[in-house]
Design a protein around this motif. Structure first.
Motif, PDB file in Angstrom:
ATOM      1  N   ILE A   1       0.858  -1.181   0.000  1.00 22.11           N
ATOM      2  CA  ILE A   1       0.000   0.000   0.000  1.00 22.11           C
ATOM      3  C   ILE A   1       0.894   1.230   0.000  1.00 22.11           C
ATOM      4  CG2 ILE A   1      -1.534   1.423   1.413  1.00 22.11           C
ATOM      5  CD1 ILE A   1      -3.031  -0.990   2.195  1.00 22.11           C
TER       6      ILE A   1
ATOM      7  N   CYS B   1       0.552   5.202   0.676  1.00 25.67           N
ATOM      8  CA  CYS B   1      -0.345   6.220   1.215  1.00 25.67           C
ATOM      9  C   CYS B   1       0.433   7.522   1.408  1.00 25.67           C
ATOM     10  CB  CYS B   1      -1.004   5.757   2.512  1.00 25.67           C
ATOM     11  SG  CYS B   1       0.088   4.989   3.708  1.00 25.67           S
TER      12      CYS B   1
ATOM     13  N   LYS C   1       0.674   3.444   9.084  1.00 20.59           N
ATOM     14  CA  LYS C   1      -0.144   3.193   7.889  1.00 20.59           C
ATOM     15  C   LYS C   1      -1.600   3.578   8.151  1.00 20.59           C
ATOM     16  CE  LYS C   1      -1.178  -1.103   7.360  1.00 20.59           C
ATOM     17  NZ  LYS C   1      -0.232  -2.086   7.786  1.00 20.59           N
TER      18      LYS C   1
ATOM     19  N   VAL D   1      -5.483   5.841  -1.736  1.00 17.53           N
ATOM     20  CA  VAL D   1      -4.260   5.048  -1.679  1.00 17.53           C
ATOM     21  C   VAL D   1      -3.980   4.388  -3.023  1.00 17.53           C
ATOM     22  CG1 VAL D   1      -4.533   4.601   0.790  1.00 17.53           C
ATOM     23  CG2 VAL D   1      -5.400   2.940  -0.869  1.00 17.53           C
TER      24      VAL D   1
ATOM     25  N   PHE E   1      -2.272   0.676  -4.513  1.00 19.03           N
ATOM     26  CA  PHE E   1      -1.950  -0.694  -4.114  1.00 19.03           C
ATOM     27  C   PHE E   1      -1.201  -1.352  -5.251  1.00 19.03           C
ATOM     28  CE2 PHE E   1      -2.861  -5.236  -4.022  1.00 19.03           C
ATOM     29  CZ  PHE E   1      -2.466  -5.554  -2.731  1.00 19.03           C
TER      30      PHE E   1
ATOM     31  N   ILE F   1      -9.794  -1.743   0.723  1.00 14.95           N
ATOM     32  CA  ILE F   1      -9.468  -0.730  -0.264  1.00 14.95           C
ATOM     33  C   ILE F   1     -10.485  -0.932  -1.387  1.00 14.95           C
ATOM     34  CG2 ILE F   1      -7.732   0.213  -1.832  1.00 14.95           C
ATOM     35  CD1 ILE F   1      -6.969   0.381   1.175  1.00 14.95           C
TER      36      ILE F   1
END
Length: 150
Positions: A22, A24, A53, A63, A65, A138
């Protein structure tokens, strides 16, 4: 040969792999971290203890991925997805998400007594009664993929 993964290949890759990353961003800092996950064709499901996180995704839920399968430098596949972090607070949805994660992770653990250490409670069926276990998804909005094959 370099190329683009089609939609079916991206779906297969995301479904197959147990670990992704991930990305962010909050407060001027970008953070990339690996996670165990399960994918249901719509959402990425994962879990965590409270930390950097989670703090960052709570501040900025947008975010990225990424997951990849690398055989060697001439043979790999990679999917990159964008989406929105959502904490799962409904108990039925928490149990559903946790079961997906357990089903994905446990076959990869070695030994009969092995338990994942990060973000799971002492009893794998517990969804957070003993301490703050954060379950989240997500919600994906965009996916792309690339590959290289010799």
């Amino acid at each position: 040969m370099l190329g683009e993964l089609n939609e079916e290949q991206i779906e297969d890759l995301l479904t197959e792999l147990p670990v992704g990353r991930i990305g962010c961003h909050a407060d001027g800092i970008t953070y990339i971290v690996p996670i165990n996950y399960a994918y249901d064709g719509i959402n990425i499901y994962s879990h965590s203890a409270k930390g950097t996180k989670i703090d960052m995704m709570r501040k900025n839920p947008e975010v990225c991925f990424q997951a990849d399968a690398i055989t060697n430098l001439q043979n790999w596949e990679s999917a990159i997805c964008w989406g929105k972090f959502e904490e799962i607070t409904n108990m039925l949805e928490r149990e559903h998400a946790m079961q997906k994660i357990i089903n994905k992770v446990m076959p990869l653990m070695q030994g009969t007594e092995a338990q994942p250490s990060h973000g799971f409670t002492s009893d794998a069926s517990n969804v957070g009664d003993d301490f703050e276990l954060i379950l989240y998804k997500i919600v994906l909005s965009k996916k792309t993929g690339r590959f290289e094959r010799d």
